[in-house]
Scaffold this active site. Structure first.
Site, short mmCIF file in Angstrom:
data_model
loop_
_atom_site.label_atom_id
_atom_site.label_comp_id
_atom_site.label_asym_id
_atom_site.label_seq_id
_atom_site.Cartn_x
_atom_site.Cartn_y
_atom_site.Cartn_z
N LYS A 112 11.57 -3.66 78.00
CA LYS A 112 11.67 -4.70 76.98
C LYS A 112 12.99 -4.53 76.24
CE LYS A 112 10.06 -5.99 72.40
NZ LYS A 112 8.99 -5.99 71.39
N ASN A 221 1.89 -5.97 67.66
CA ASN A 221 1.71 -4.58 67.26
C ASN A 221 1.08 -4.50 65.87
OD1 ASN A 221 1.91 -1.85 66.58
ND2 ASN A 221 3.95 -1.61 67.37
#
Lengths: 269, 69
Positions: A112, A221
């Site tokens: 990522k 997250n």
């Protein structure tokens, strides 16, 4: 006697799974591993979420305490797909250096990319993100790219070889929800690689909205880690992503300006 | 014993001369399967830790996966 029992209704056609850079994922939810009270709590939330892919960061080992808890002792890299990020990198060169180490540590090339700018809003520096994408693709990485919700840059990232486009729904860690659904939809319509909303989700309905727009997945997250009960919120997010995806596939009813009764008007006593 | 000084994770650290990366990780009680090592901005391939001798002035980074978003 006639048997009027009809055959059971045909099951809805199965949804094709999310495939990123040739890897088939069992869940459209991807979760981060930061900000949890402990790696143990993180592992339980991960299990409750049903996610198969997790983001991780690369950092220096604390040499003064070699017995400190390690992520890989709680979450097995053999069971989950680790997606190393470039958090804290501000240039393409920083990102390449970090991800070379990640590739050596993990042995895989799916990563990522996030190249940030100002710590106040953590907005991606898109010119540098595009340059870093190009550098990483040339080094053989499969690059999932965190980006602004700009359809023009999304197209340029795909042209540079990004294997997934990951526009923000709102600033990282803000929990403000999908701020610009029009842009997210425009990005989805133009992309031929998966589009995954990354950042901005605050609660389950935000994840459902992202999926109803037609996103291929959602990455989050803080929404889980900073919930009062992270394990329960992880489970809520699993259901929200499934519900949003099913609603997208089902096709919502048109919105109407006025009421339309659900019970028949004929046959009233 | 002859000593050398390296920059290890940003800090100066004296080490015995002639140490390999394998020896360094043993000294630090680190599992080589759970870390990655960069030496003078070049990746040290895990399979070569036993052959890579640490030299005076080397800049070493030992990193691992931690929680992140």
């Amino acid at each position: 006697m006639t048997n009027t029992a009809s055959s059971p209704p045909a099951a809805a056609p199965a949804d094709a799974p999310l495939v990123v850079a040739g890897r088939t994922l069992s869940s459209r939810l991807i979760i981060g591993t930061g900000k949890y009270a402990s790696y143990e709590q993180n592992a339980r939330a991960l299990e409750a979420s049903g996610a198969e892919m997790i983001t991780v960061a690369m950092r220096r080992v604390n040499l003064s305490n070699p017995s400190q808890p390690r992520l890989v002792d709680f979450i097995d890299p053999g069971q989950y797909i680790f997606l190393p990020n470039t958090a804290g990198c501000f240039t393409g060169e920083d990102a390449v250096r970090t991800l070379r180490l990640a590739r050596e540590a993990g042995g895989w090339s799916l990563v990522k990319l996030e190249v940030l700018s100002d710590p106040k809003h953590l907005y991606p520096d898109m010119a540098e993100t595009l340059r870093a994408t190009d550098m990483l693709v040339k080094e053989g990485f499969d690059v999932m790219v965190y980006c602004s919700d700009d359809p023009v840059y999304a197209r340029k990232l795909e042209a540079a070889g990004a294997c997934a486009i990951m526009p923000l729904g709102a600033p990282i860690g803000s929990g403000l929800g999908i701020q610009n659904p029009v842009n997210i939809r425009l990005i989805i319509e133009a992309a031929s690689v998966p589009v995954i909303v990354d950042a901005g989700v605050g609660t389950a309905s935000d994840a459902a909205i992202a999926m109803e727009l037609g996103c291929d997945g959602v990455l989050m997250n803080t929404a889980i880690a900073e919930a009062k009960d992270p394990v329960r919120m992880a489970r809520a997010m699993k259901h929200a992503v499934l519900a949003g995806r099913e609603a997208y596939l089902a096709g919502r009813m048109p919105k109407k300006m006025y009421a339309d009764p659900s019970s028949p008007l004929g046959g009233l006593i | 014993m002859a000593m050398i000084t390296v920059q290890l994770n940003g800090e100066a650290r004296p080490l015995p001369a002639g140490l390999t990366l394998t020896g360094l990780l043993e000294t630090l009680e680190l599992d080589p399967r759970k870390v990655a090592v960069e030496r003078n901005l070049e990746i040290a391939p895990r399979g070569q830790y036993g052959q890579i001798a640490i030299a005076d002035g080397d800049r070493l980074e030992i990193v691992h996966f931690v929680g992140g978003g």
